[in-house]
Design an enzyme around this catalytic site. Sequence first.
Site, PDB file in Angstrom:
ATOM      1  NE  ARG A 196      -3.531  -2.304   2.748  1.00 30.06           N
ATOM      2  CZ  ARG A 196      -3.243  -3.464   3.315  1.00 30.06           C
ATOM      3  NH1 ARG A 196      -2.027  -3.652   3.827  1.00 30.06           N
ATOM      4  NH2 ARG A 196      -4.132  -4.442   3.381  1.00 30.06           N
ATOM      5  CE  LYS A 253      -7.332  -1.035   5.427  1.00 27.94           C
ATOM      6  NZ  LYS A 253      -8.028  -1.247   4.126  1.00 27.94           N
ATOM      7  CG  HIS A 298      -5.285   0.517  -3.787  1.00 28.63           C
ATOM      8  ND1 HIS A 298      -4.544   0.551  -2.619  1.00 28.63           N
ATOM      9  CD2 HIS A 298      -6.178  -0.489  -3.615  1.00 28.63           C
ATOM     10  CE1 HIS A 298      -4.986  -0.369  -1.780  1.00 28.63           C
ATOM     11  NE2 HIS A 298      -5.973  -1.020  -2.368  1.00 28.63           N
ATOM     12  NE  ARG A 303      -3.195  -3.679  -1.332  1.00 31.16           N
ATOM     13  CZ  ARG A 303      -2.582  -4.466  -0.448  1.00 31.16           C
ATOM     14  NH1 ARG A 303      -1.268  -4.530  -0.420  1.00 31.16           N
ATOM     15  NH2 ARG A 303      -3.285  -5.193   0.403  1.00 31.16           N
ATOM     16  CG  HIS A 326      -5.799  -8.901   1.576  1.00 32.85           C
ATOM     17  ND1 HIS A 326      -5.915  -9.361   0.283  1.00 32.85           N
ATOM     18  CD2 HIS A 326      -5.731  -7.546   1.477  1.00 32.85           C
ATOM     19  CE1 HIS A 326      -5.910  -8.343  -0.553  1.00 32.85           C
ATOM     20  NE2 HIS A 326      -5.800  -7.233   0.145  1.00 32.85           N
ATOM     21  CE1 TYR A 335      -6.499  -7.116  -6.729  1.00 37.03           C
ATOM     22  CE2 TYR A 335      -6.431  -8.150  -4.572  1.00 37.03           C
ATOM     23  CZ  TYR A 335      -6.382  -7.022  -5.353  1.00 37.03           C
ATOM     24  OH  TYR A 335      -6.226  -5.798  -4.766  1.00 37.03           O
TER      25      TYR A 335
END
Length: 291
Positions: free
Chosen positions: A150, A175, A231, A234, A257, A266
């Site tokens: 990120r 994050k 992004h 990413r 994640h 994805y």
Amino acid sequence: MKLDLGSPPESGDLYNAFINALIIAGAGNGTIKLYSTAVRDFLDFINKDPRKVTSEDLNRWISSLLNREGKVKGDEVEKKRAKSVTIRYYIIAVRRFLKWINVSVRPPIPKVRRKEVKALDEIQIQKVLNACKRTKDKLIIRLLLDTGLRANELLSVLVKDIDLENNMIRVRNTKNGEERIVFFTDETKLLLRKYIKGKKAEDKLFDLKYDTLYRKLKRLGKKVGIDLRPHILRHTFATLSLKRGINVITLQKLLGHKDIKTTQIYTHLVLDDLRNEYLKAMSSSSSKTPP
């Protein structure tokens, strides 16, 4: 977020008690920042004891959120979605706060339409890299494409976090608050070695603010006719990783994640590409086959 926040105090400052409970329970920095902002906004708006809040209070607060001007960059569709996401997170935070103080009234959580995942293809990637005239710009692009970081994670990397011998970076400011390791290619290593020469271990790799990085990528993209944002790189990393054979569980760890369902977005994108290629090939072959 499953955190044990304990019980609220019978009296006193409920806001600070809630934030302290989050910190003690081990909530990530991003969660603490979001919850503190959202709950403070809510309390300032209702201007009363939150234990006496009503459904009408909640509806008025949500209405005020909807009527505020946003500060998000991008086109109107992007701005509208970003605003919806922010409001949703605010409501989730306030619901958690109200549950913690044993208030039965709960604001409904609005659904947000899933954002279309955009990724660059190999030709677009090469165009962007060719548009980079400075080592720094090319290194930023390569690192985002190699690691899937990120933007804020990339901007928090220190020189000491980089292991040139093993082609990896320790990512600390994540994050979800959990450190992770990401990797880069030998080609990127050559750029890194050149770029960090003379820098101190405690120096930031890139001394940039998010807005500066955002504008830099937009300018590079504009040169080659591509809507380039952090992004998107990413997304490109994730999509290309799956196409090249990385399994979804490994990709989940690389992307940081918590929920694998986020990563599986994805896989749908890659399946769509495969389906399109299949239909294209079958259509082409059938047109050549005599009836």
